[in-house]
Design an enzyme around this catalytic site. Structure first.
Site, PDB file in Angstrom:
ATOM      1  N   LYS A 155      75.556  56.212  -9.293  1.00 28.11           N
ATOM      2  CA  LYS A 155      74.971  54.948  -8.854  1.00 28.11           C
ATOM      3  C   LYS A 155      73.448  55.079  -8.772  1.00 28.11           C
ATOM      4  O   LYS A 155      72.904  56.183  -8.809  1.00 28.11           O
ATOM      5  CB  LYS A 155      75.538  54.548  -7.492  1.00 28.11           C
ATOM      6  CG  LYS A 155      75.241  55.533  -6.375  1.00 28.11           C
ATOM      7  CD  LYS A 155      75.896  55.109  -5.077  1.00 28.11           C
ATOM      8  CE  LYS A 155      75.591  56.120  -3.963  1.00 28.11           C
ATOM      9  NZ  LYS A 155      76.168  55.709  -2.670  1.00 28.11           N
ATOM     10  N   ARG A 178      81.498  50.873   8.094  1.00 26.74           N
ATOM     11  CA  ARG A 178      80.638  50.345   7.040  1.00 26.74           C
ATOM     12  C   ARG A 178      81.439  49.496   6.069  1.00 26.74           C
ATOM     13  O   ARG A 178      81.207  48.305   5.940  1.00 26.74           O
ATOM     14  CB  ARG A 178      79.910  51.483   6.312  1.00 26.74           C
ATOM     15  CG  ARG A 178      78.871  51.010   5.312  1.00 26.74           C
ATOM     16  CD  ARG A 178      78.135  52.159   4.636  1.00 26.74           C
ATOM     17  NE  ARG A 178      78.988  52.932   3.745  1.00 26.74           N
ATOM     18  CZ  ARG A 178      78.537  53.892   2.936  1.00 26.74           C
ATOM     19  NH1 ARG A 178      77.239  54.193   2.922  1.00 26.74           N
ATOM     20  NH2 ARG A 178      79.361  54.565   2.162  1.00 26.74           N
ATOM     21  N   TYR A 235      41.821  56.975   2.596  1.00 32.49           N
ATOM     22  CA  TYR A 235      41.777  55.732   3.372  1.00 32.49           C
ATOM     23  C   TYR A 235      41.684  56.031   4.863  1.00 32.49           C
ATOM     24  O   TYR A 235      42.405  56.878   5.393  1.00 32.49           O
ATOM     25  CB  TYR A 235      43.026  54.894   3.108  1.00 32.49           C
ATOM     26  CG  TYR A 235      42.954  54.061   1.853  1.00 32.49           C
ATOM     27  CD1 TYR A 235      42.030  53.040   1.727  1.00 32.49           C
ATOM     28  CD2 TYR A 235      43.831  54.290   0.796  1.00 32.49           C
ATOM     29  CE1 TYR A 235      41.965  52.265   0.576  1.00 32.49           C
ATOM     30  CE2 TYR A 235      43.784  53.525  -0.360  1.00 32.49           C
ATOM     31  CZ  TYR A 235      42.843  52.510  -0.461  1.00 32.49           C
ATOM     32  OH  TYR A 235      42.779  51.752  -1.610  1.00 32.49           O
ATOM     33  N   MET A 239      48.378  54.330  -3.109  1.00 33.64           N
ATOM     34  CA  MET A 239      49.375  53.725  -3.985  1.00 33.64           C
ATOM     35  C   MET A 239      49.526  54.502  -5.290  1.00 33.64           C
ATOM     36  O   MET A 239      50.639  54.750  -5.761  1.00 33.64           O
ATOM     37  CB  MET A 239      49.017  52.273  -4.291  1.00 33.64           C
ATOM     38  CG  MET A 239      50.037  51.582  -5.184  1.00 33.64           C
ATOM     39  SD  MET A 239      49.599  49.883  -5.609  1.00 33.64           S
ATOM     40  CE  MET A 239      49.835  49.074  -4.022  1.00 33.64           C
TER      41      MET A 239
END
Length: 372
Positions: A47, A146, A267, A315
């Protein structure tokens, strides 16, 4: 070696910010080893594009190794793989079917994992409309809360299926704490699984996941299913994988520089150089699936030397301290190791405060991918 997109510059190649290498031989070897440990058939969980590594390539390699059962999460994933695999491969949809998907699922010969009475009824109606029985897996909830038929509904599910045109291949459940072998929930779920199978009158159990295969014969059933272990991830929290690592990732250097004491890095200037430092900026960041939580915590490697990440992961880039390397060792276009012989996916996940599954499934499409 099968090369989808070279990370090196060439006449027809566009250099990539990193190179992700998937070792198909290691994945095949891991599958064989897991099958030996289980002593029974083992299905492959492919998956989420085989945990981000390429479901088509990996499922074909596993089929060649003898795997015939493949698990995905959604019908769309199964449909994408159906034409990639021979007819004797069986595809199972772990999440079952959303309304409207029953007809195409039946037509493609894909097996849904039925998790509720709504799914059971819809699949039965599809079978009646086609005038033939349809295969399915029935999932029981054994304590994870679940997916699956609740304990108090087991007898009703068995009764309803006796008159339905559905052939149940396996009854299934999922272990919630297999990565913690001493957790009492494992034994509790195993006992519940036995009761669920008894209520349905079958011994065809699909129960063990990667961690469950290592818990013992009581957990393996007639078909185990493995995901993270195929790719070399650890099956126990805090442990090392007993299998071969199948993933390597290198990142390209896009600039090197020297900064003086007091220089603010990244940053927010969250990292302040306590001494003169030599830095390298790497061409990947959180847009490529490298968690921002690695800021001032994670590292890359070069020549076996740990190069810590300094400042915040951006990023599209991150900065590492290369002061421990000889000057000139890294230049524009050099590559450093993020995943490989010095740092596993579990090591990286630990530094990021997450799990190896999230690391793998998040690796971005901008990396060149090489299959060997």
């Amino acid at each position: 070696m099968l090369d989808d997109n070279s990370g090196a510059a060439g006449a027809d190649a566009i250099p990539a910010p990193g190179v992700l290498t998937v070792d198909l031989g290691a994945i095949r070897a891991n599958y064989t080893r897991l099958r030996e440990i289980a002593g029974s058939p083992v299905g492959a969980v492919v998956k989420a594009n085989a945990y981000g590594l390429g479901a088509e390539r990996i499922s074909k390699a596993l089929f060649d190794e003898g795997c015939r059962n493949f698990f995905v999460a959604h019908l769309g994933e199964a449909l994408s793989l159906r034409s990639n695999l021979p007819e004797d491969a069986t595809l199972y949809v772990l999440n079952g079917l959303l309304p409207g998907g029953e007809g195409v699922c039946a037509e493609a010969g894909i097996v849904p994992v039925l998790n509720s009475f709504e799914q059971i009824d819809a699949w039965a109606e599809t079978a009646k409309g086609l005038g033939r029985n349809l295969p399915a897996v029935l999932q029981f909830d054994t304590g994870m809360s679940r997916l699956g038929i609740a304990p108090e509904e087991r007898a009703l599910a068995a009764e309803r299926l006796r008159s339905a045109p559905i052939d149940i291949a396996f009854v299934m459940s999922h272990l919630a704490s297999a990565d913690e072998p001493s957790d009492a929930q494992n034994a509790s779920q195993a006992a519940e699984m036995v009761q669920a199978a008894a209520a349905f009158g079958t011994e065809n159990i699909c129960f063990a996941n990667s961690g469950g295969i290592f818990l013992g014969a009581n957990f393996r059933g007639a078909l185990a299913r493995t995901g993270i272990a195929l790719y070399g991830g650890a099956t126990q929290n805090g442990g090392e994988s007993p299998l071969r690592h199948a993933v390597e990732l290198t990142l390209a250097v896009i600039q090197t520089r020297t900064v003086e004491t007091g220089a603010r890095i990244g940053y927010g200037g969250t990292h302040v150089a306590a001494r003169p430092m030599r830095l390298a900026t790497l061409a990947a960041g959180y847009a490529d699936g490298l968690p921002r939580s690695l800021s001032d915590r994670g590292a890359v490697y070069c020549d076996g030397i740990r190069l810590p990440i300094v400042g915040r992961v951006s990023m599209d880039s991150m900065v590492v301290d290369i002061s421990a390397l000889a000057e000139g060792r890294l230049v524009l276009g050099s590559h450093v190791e993020l995943l490989g012989s010095h740092q596993s996916m579990d090591d990286l996940a630990r530094d990021a405060g997450t799990i190896s599954y999230e690391i793998l499934t998040g690796l971005g499409s901008r990396f060149a991918r090489i299959y060997r």
